[in-house]
Design a protein around this motif. Structure first.
Motif, PDB file in Angstrom:
ATOM      1  N   ILE A 161      -2.335   4.671  -1.802  1.00 26.57           N
ATOM      2  CA  ILE A 161      -1.311   3.785  -1.241  1.00 26.57           C
ATOM      3  C   ILE A 161      -0.108   3.746  -2.170  1.00 26.57           C
ATOM      4  O   ILE A 161      -0.224   3.964  -3.362  1.00 26.57           O
ATOM      5  CB  ILE A 161      -1.828   2.339  -1.005  1.00 26.57           C
ATOM      6  CG1 ILE A 161      -2.305   1.688  -2.298  1.00 26.57           C
ATOM      7  CG2 ILE A 161      -2.913   2.319   0.062  1.00 26.57           C
ATOM      8  CD1 ILE A 161      -2.664   0.209  -2.155  1.00 26.57           C
TER       9      ILE A 161
ATOM     10  N   LEU B  81       6.501   0.587   7.338  1.00 32.09           N
ATOM     11  CA  LEU B  81       5.456   0.332   6.347  1.00 32.09           C
ATOM     12  C   LEU B  81       4.204  -0.254   7.015  1.00 32.09           C
ATOM     13  O   LEU B  81       3.089   0.211   6.772  1.00 32.09           O
ATOM     14  CB  LEU B  81       5.990  -0.632   5.283  1.00 32.09           C
ATOM     15  CG  LEU B  81       5.041  -0.962   4.149  1.00 32.09           C
ATOM     16  CD1 LEU B  81       5.814  -1.084   2.844  1.00 32.09           C
ATOM     17  CD2 LEU B  81       4.317  -2.253   4.415  1.00 32.09           C
TER      18      LEU B  81
ATOM     19  N   SER C 182       4.872  -0.243  -2.201  1.00 27.10           N
ATOM     20  CA  SER C 182       5.244  -1.182  -1.128  1.00 27.10           C
ATOM     21  C   SER C 182       4.037  -1.562  -0.287  1.00 27.10           C
ATOM     22  O   SER C 182       3.892  -2.721   0.125  1.00 27.10           O
ATOM     23  CB  SER C 182       6.326  -0.579  -0.227  1.00 27.10           C
ATOM     24  OG  SER C 182       7.534  -0.441  -0.939  1.00 27.10           O
ATOM     25  N   GLU C 183       3.154  -0.602  -0.037  1.00 26.75           N
ATOM     26  CA  GLU C 183       1.933  -0.902   0.712  1.00 26.75           C
ATOM     27  C   GLU C 183       1.063  -1.881  -0.081  1.00 26.75           C
ATOM     28  O   GLU C 183       0.539  -2.844   0.477  1.00 26.75           O
ATOM     29  CB  GLU C 183       1.134   0.376   1.021  1.00 26.75           C
ATOM     30  CG  GLU C 183       1.730   1.227   2.103  1.00 26.75           C
ATOM     31  CD  GLU C 183       2.819   2.180   1.616  1.00 26.75           C
ATOM     32  OE1 GLU C 183       3.383   2.892   2.445  1.00 26.75           O
ATOM     33  OE2 GLU C 183       3.112   2.202   0.400  1.00 26.75           O
ATOM     34  N   TYR C 184       0.928  -1.611  -1.371  1.00 29.07           N
ATOM     35  CA  TYR C 184       0.146  -2.507  -2.223  1.00 29.07           C
ATOM     36  C   TYR C 184       0.719  -3.923  -2.177  1.00 29.07           C
ATOM     37  O   TYR C 184      -0.008  -4.900  -1.985  1.00 29.07           O
ATOM     38  CB  TYR C 184       0.117  -2.001  -3.673  1.00 29.07           C
ATOM     39  CG  TYR C 184      -0.487  -3.024  -4.616  1.00 29.07           C
ATOM     40  CD1 TYR C 184      -1.866  -3.153  -4.722  1.00 29.07           C
ATOM     41  CD2 TYR C 184       0.320  -3.893  -5.343  1.00 29.07           C
ATOM     42  CE1 TYR C 184      -2.429  -4.125  -5.552  1.00 29.07           C
ATOM     43  CE2 TYR C 184      -0.230  -4.854  -6.175  1.00 29.07           C
ATOM     44  CZ  TYR C 184      -1.600  -4.963  -6.273  1.00 29.07           C
ATOM     45  OH  TYR C 184      -2.163  -5.926  -7.072  1.00 29.07           O
TER      46      TYR C 184
ATOM     47  N   ARG D 139       2.319   2.328   8.817  1.00 28.78           N
ATOM     48  CA  ARG D 139       1.448   3.134   7.942  1.00 28.78           C
ATOM     49  C   ARG D 139       0.176   2.375   7.606  1.00 28.78           C
ATOM     50  O   ARG D 139      -0.923   2.948   7.596  1.00 28.78           O
ATOM     51  CB  ARG D 139       2.198   3.522   6.659  1.00 28.78           C
ATOM     52  CG  ARG D 139       3.316   4.525   6.867  1.00 28.78           C
ATOM     53  CD  ARG D 139       3.860   5.090   5.566  1.00 28.78           C
ATOM     54  NE  ARG D 139       4.354   4.102   4.628  1.00 28.78           N
ATOM     55  CZ  ARG D 139       5.600   3.626   4.590  1.00 28.78           C
ATOM     56  NH1 ARG D 139       6.492   4.038   5.475  1.00 28.78           N
ATOM     57  NH2 ARG D 139       5.959   2.749   3.660  1.00 28.78           N
ATOM     58  N   LEU D 140       0.301   1.080   7.329  1.00 30.18           N
ATOM     59  CA  LEU D 140      -0.886   0.257   7.047  1.00 30.18           C
ATOM     60  C   LEU D 140      -1.797   0.202   8.272  1.00 30.18           C
ATOM     61  O   LEU D 140      -3.025   0.225   8.145  1.00 30.18           O
ATOM     62  CB  LEU D 140      -0.478  -1.155   6.626  1.00 30.18           C
ATOM     63  CG  LEU D 140       0.216  -1.296   5.266  1.00 30.18           C
ATOM     64  CD1 LEU D 140       0.690  -2.732   5.067  1.00 30.18           C
ATOM     65  CD2 LEU D 140      -0.689  -0.853   4.133  1.00 30.18           C
TER      66      LEU D 140
ATOM     67  N   SER E  78       2.610  -5.312   0.022  1.00 30.43           N
ATOM     68  CA  SER E  78       2.438  -5.902   1.353  1.00 30.43           C
ATOM     69  C   SER E  78       1.023  -6.432   1.523  1.00 30.43           C
ATOM     70  O   SER E  78       0.828  -7.555   2.003  1.00 30.43           O
ATOM     71  CB  SER E  78       2.737  -4.870   2.443  1.00 30.43           C
ATOM     72  OG  SER E  78       4.084  -4.490   2.378  1.00 30.43           O
TER      73      SER E  78
END
Length: 149
Positions: free
Chosen positions: A41, A79, A44-46, A82-83, A48
């Motif tokens: 990841i 984003l 930004s994913e982390y 993607r998650l 979020s």
């Protein structure tokens, strides 16, 4: 004399800010590489997942998530997409306002966040400790840590 002091202060502020930006760039790069390598990841994913995890309802309006992560509306939509593809979150409509869209963390998203949090914390501390020894950035790290103590 006053103009000279003002110019000196501006120069000093500029130098301090440049050190903060340099430190930020170095630490963000380390965090990003570790999260991608170890957990698949991005930063930004982390972040979020972190905000969703800590939300009392396990969800946030997309605009609120965008504000917390520091992204624009279209970027946070991509984003969360993607998650969602990874199974870490999903989008949900607000029952009282069909225009309101929420990002909701899944159990798999919680698990990924918990695992990544350990790496994030280790890499952050390690990077800051490394830069403490740097003659240019060390005083900045020490100053930032002193304000938190």
């Amino acid at each position: 004399m006053a103009a000279s002091h003002l110019t000196s202060q501006r120069t000093s502020d500029h130098a301090v800010w440049n050190r903060v930006l340099a430190l930020h760039a170095h630490v963000e790069r380390e965090l990003s590489l570790a999260l991608q390598r170890r957990h698949g990841i991005g930063l930004s994913e982390y972040r979020s997942l972190e905000h969703l995890h800590h939300s009392s309802t396990s969800e946030l309006r997309m605009q609120d998530l965008a504000d917390k992560v520091g992204l624009g509306q279209s970027s946070v939509t991509r984003l969360v997409g993607r998650l969602e593809t990874a199974g870490f979150a999903y989008k949900d409509l607000c029952p009282s306002d069909k225009r309101g869209v929420y990002a909701v963390i899944t159990d798999e998203g919680r698990e990924r966040y918990q695992a990544a949090r350990v790496s994030y914390t280790e890499v952050l501390s390690s990077a800051l400790n490394t830069f403490t020894a740097d003659p240019e950035l060390g005083p900045t790290v020490q100053s930032l840590r002193a304000t938190h103590s």
